[in-house]
Enzyme design. Structure first.
Site: not given
Ligand code: CO
Length: 210
Positions: A42, A44, A46, A98, A101
């Site tokens: 992803c 993302d 993080r 994750h 999400c």
């Molecule tokens: Co995500």
């Protein structure tokens, strides 16, 4: 100092420290890469693949998009996959999502969000296929997190449906496919699904002339 200038400053320090620790670090990597892993993750911020797996430059070939999707019309993902499998000959392809999400959560709503609707459609399809199982869970967060796991499983299976993977399985008995989920709350990766080279897939997706 502007925020982005900090990045350039950090970069200078990192380059200097890398040389101090290992004088051949850049010489070794400048002309070639031999990563053993392809990571589809992803976007993302993080979930940074190198940091969470303790790997260093040269070890993981990376593709990231919203909600770590393997969409069979995505030429970007397919180009990365083909290069990683056929040229770099990676031994493992990891699809890593994750929990919590945002992409998956958005796909479970009825909100129109613009062009991303088309991307989230692929997750809605997974939701529809597994609706009864997901809907039987008592809380919203359990439902989201189960869809995240099932979505990972579907994306790994989507890899196995490509001619790229099927050809590699036939010719090299590799790569091994993995589906992992990272926990934002504890930093731990949970393996949830895998397909070894040669795993049987739904016959309608099998190519018999590769
Ligand atoms: Co995500």
């Amino acid at each position: 100092m502007k925020s982005y200038e900090k990045l350039l400053e950090n970069n200078k320090n990192w380059a200097r420290q890398s040389i101090e620790k290992d004088p051949e670090f850049f010489n070794r990597l400048k002309n070639t890469q031999t990563p053993e892993y392809l990571w589809i993750g992803c976007s993302d911020s993080r979930v940074p693949p190198d940091s969470i797996t303790g790997t260093t430059p040269g070890e993981i070939f990376i593709h990231r998009n919203i909600a770590n999707m393997v969409v069979h019309t995505d030429f970007n993902m397919l180009s990365v996959l083909q290069y990683a499998v056929e040229v770099l000959k990676v031994k493992h392809v990891i699809v890593c999502g994750h929990y919590n999400c945002g992409g998956v959560k958005a796909a479970m709503t009825h909100q129109s969000l613009g062009i991303i609707n088309k991307w989230l459609r692929n997750i809605k399809d997974v939701y529809r296929i597994h609706f009864d199982e997901i809907n039987s869970l008592p809380t919203d967060s359990e439902q989201v997190n189960r869809l995240i796991e099932l979505n990972i499983q579907e994306q790994v299976m989507n890899l196995a449906k490509t001619s790229i993977i099927q050809k590699a399985w036939k010719e090299n008995n590799a790569p091994h496919l993995h589906g992992w989920v990272y926990g934002l709350e504890d930093g731990l990766i949970k393996p949830i699904f895998e397909m070894e080279a040669g795993t049987h897939i739904d016959p309608i997706y099998e190519f018999d002339n590769l």
